[in-house]
Design an enzyme around this catalytic site. Structure first.
Site, PDB file in Angstrom:
ATOM      1  N   ASP A   1     -58.405  32.611  -4.861  1.00 20.90           N
ATOM      2  CA  ASP A   1     -59.364  32.899  -5.935  1.00 20.90           C
ATOM      3  C   ASP A   1     -60.783  33.011  -5.374  1.00 20.90           C
ATOM      4  OD1 ASP A   1     -59.601  30.088  -5.379  1.00 20.90           O
ATOM      5  OD2 ASP A   1     -60.838  29.940  -7.178  1.00 20.90           O
TER       6      ASP A   1
ATOM      7  N   GLY B   1     -63.607  27.723  -1.917  1.00 22.83           N
ATOM      8  CA  GLY B   1     -62.989  27.858  -0.594  1.00 22.83           C
ATOM      9  C   GLY B   1     -63.792  27.229   0.530  1.00 22.83           C
TER      10      GLY B   1
ATOM     11  N   ASN C   1     -58.664  16.572  -0.485  1.00 18.59           N
ATOM     12  CA  ASN C   1     -57.971  15.899  -1.595  1.00 18.59           C
ATOM     13  C   ASN C   1     -56.616  16.536  -1.914  1.00 18.59           C
ATOM     14  OD1 ASN C   1     -59.955  13.830  -2.518  1.00 18.59           O
ATOM     15  ND2 ASN C   1     -61.276  15.625  -2.785  1.00 18.59           N
TER      16      ASN C   1
ATOM     17  N   ARG D   1     -66.544  20.789   1.902  1.00 15.90           N
ATOM     18  CA  ARG D   1     -67.421  19.903   1.114  1.00 15.90           C
ATOM     19  C   ARG D   1     -68.860  19.910   1.657  1.00 15.90           C
ATOM     20  NH1 ARG D   1     -65.091  14.073   0.886  1.00 15.90           N
ATOM     21  NH2 ARG D   1     -63.253  15.332   0.377  1.00 15.90           N
TER      22      ARG D   1
ATOM     23  N   SER E   1     -59.359  21.739   0.956  1.00 13.52           N
ATOM     24  CA  SER E   1     -59.635  20.429   0.342  1.00 13.52           C
ATOM     25  C   SER E   1     -58.957  19.270   1.047  1.00 13.52           C
ATOM     26  CB  SER E   1     -59.190  20.441  -1.118  1.00 13.52           C
ATOM     27  OG  SER E   1     -59.311  19.132  -1.646  1.00 13.52           O
TER      28      SER E   1
ATOM     29  N   ASP F   1     -53.680  29.170  -1.784  1.00 12.50           N
ATOM     30  CA  ASP F   1     -54.834  28.301  -1.944  1.00 12.50           C
ATOM     31  C   ASP F   1     -54.487  27.392  -3.132  1.00 12.50           C
ATOM     32  OD1 ASP F   1     -57.591  27.409  -1.850  1.00 12.50           O
ATOM     33  OD2 ASP F   1     -57.828  28.560  -3.701  1.00 12.50           O
TER      34      ASP F   1
ATOM     35  N   ASP G   1     -57.063  24.923  -5.163  1.00 15.48           N
ATOM     36  CA  ASP G   1     -58.079  24.831  -6.223  1.00 15.48           C
ATOM     37  C   ASP G   1     -58.391  26.211  -6.806  1.00 15.48           C
ATOM     38  OD1 ASP G   1     -58.515  22.030  -5.723  1.00 15.48           O
ATOM     39  OD2 ASP G   1     -59.734  22.570  -3.995  1.00 15.48           O
TER      40      ASP G   1
HETATM   41  C1  BG6 Z   1     -61.690  24.120  -1.737  1.00 17.52           C
HETATM   42  C2  BG6 Z   1     -62.565  24.355  -2.930  1.00 17.52           C
HETATM   43  O1  BG6 Z   1     -60.356  24.267  -2.106  1.00 17.52           O
HETATM   44  O2  BG6 Z   1     -61.894  22.806  -1.227  1.00 17.52           O
HETATM   45  C3  BG6 Z   1     -64.028  24.089  -2.562  1.00 17.52           C
HETATM   46  O3  BG6 Z   1     -62.441  25.702  -3.356  1.00 17.52           O
HETATM   47  C4  BG6 Z   1     -64.163  22.673  -2.011  1.00 17.52           C
HETATM   48  O4  BG6 Z   1     -64.828  24.273  -3.699  1.00 17.52           O
HETATM   49  C5  BG6 Z   1     -63.237  22.506  -0.819  1.00 17.52           C
HETATM   50  O5  BG6 Z   1     -65.516  22.425  -1.617  1.00 17.52           O
HETATM   51  C6  BG6 Z   1     -63.278  21.096  -0.230  1.00 17.52           C
HETATM   52  O6  BG6 Z   1     -62.732  20.210  -1.175  1.00 17.52           O
HETATM   53  P1  BG6 Z   1     -62.729  18.631  -1.035  1.00 17.52           P
HETATM   54  O7  BG6 Z   1     -61.738  18.195  -2.091  1.00 17.52           O
HETATM   55  O8  BG6 Z   1     -62.273  18.286   0.345  1.00 17.52           O
HETATM   56  O9  BG6 Z   1     -64.123  18.169  -1.307  1.00 17.52           O
HETATM   57 MG    MG Z   2     -59.705  28.208  -4.471  1.00 16.48          MG
END
Ligand code: BG6
Ligand code: MG
Length: 211
Positions: free
Chosen positions: A170, A46, A118, A49, A116, A9, A11
């Site tokens: 995590d 995890g 991102n 969004r 994510s 993972d 983040d």
């Molecule tokens: C996960 C995070 O990795 O990504 C979450 O733990 C988050 O908290 C999710 O909501 C989505 O992320 P993003 O960057 O696409 O908004």
């Molecule tokens: Mg995480």
């Protein structure tokens, strides 16, 4: 157990973007007059969004239209991305970097399995662009953790059977996703405190003792 691949993972495992998620959600909740604390933030780990937004809006007094929710999610993501622009390779902890290199030197295949969207930007900021053998992220999946899709896709991209992969997480939702995908899970942080994994580690470097 002889693992052949490790799926990380992102983040909260390789970097502290979980803190930026917290700050961005907190800013949105404050602007809406909603309570938001670190305990609630742990429930967002995890989780995608839009699913995270639903949790943040739990106590909102009236139902919101889909377009309004999309606008709020976009508002949160814009402030989150502003925080991400401050990141640099210095934000990759030395212990994480040396652990990744040591695992690779042992012949393990390394992948990312993150919800994510991102992910590509964060990997670039950290100087990890092109480092992993596979990157499975929020842009490739239709179901977020605790669904195992993102990890199964990572294993497939590595050309490995799920049972030969170890997931590092995590998030309690992420540990559940790994288990539902048929993988063992090593937890750090919040998920380690909840004893959600086969291994519950004080830090990522603990991986070197189990593989
Ligand atoms: C996960 C995070 O990795 O990504 C979450 O733990 C988050 O908290 C999710 O909501 C989505 O992320 P993003 O960057 O696409 O908004
Ligand atoms: Mg995480």
């Amino acid at each position: 157990m002889n693992y052949q691949g490790i799926i990380f993972d992102l983040d909260g495992v390789l970097c502290s973007t979980d803190e930026y998620h917290y700050q961005a959600w907190k800013g949105l909740a404050d602007s809406l007059g909603l309570a938001f604390d670190r305990q609630k933030n742990n429930r967002l780990r995890g989780v995608s969004r839009m699913a995270s937004l639903d949790i943040v809006l739990e106590d909102y007094p009236e139902p919101l239209a889909e377009a309004e929710k999309l606008a709020l999610a976009e508002q949160k993501n814009e402030s989150y991305k502003r925080l991400l622009t401050r990141m640099s390779p210095a934000d990759l902890p030395e212990a994480v970097k040396s652990t990744l290199l040591a695992l690779r030197a042992r012949g393990l295949k390394l992948a990312i399995g993150s919800s994510s969207k991102n992910t590509p930007f964060i990997l670039r900021q950290l100087g990890l662009d092109g480092f992993f053998d596979a990157v499975s992220d929020g842009n490739h999946i239709s179901r977020s953790k605790p669904d195992p899709e993102v990890f199964l896709k990572a294993a497939q991209m590595l050309g490995l059977k799920p049972v030969d992969c170890l997931v590092v997480e995590d998030a309690v939702a992420g540990a559940e996703a790994g288990h539902r995908g048929g993988m063992d899970v090593a937890c750090v942080g919040d998920a380690a405190q909840a004893k959600a994994g086969e291994y519950n580690l004080a830090s990522v470097s603990g991986l070197l003792e189990i593989v």
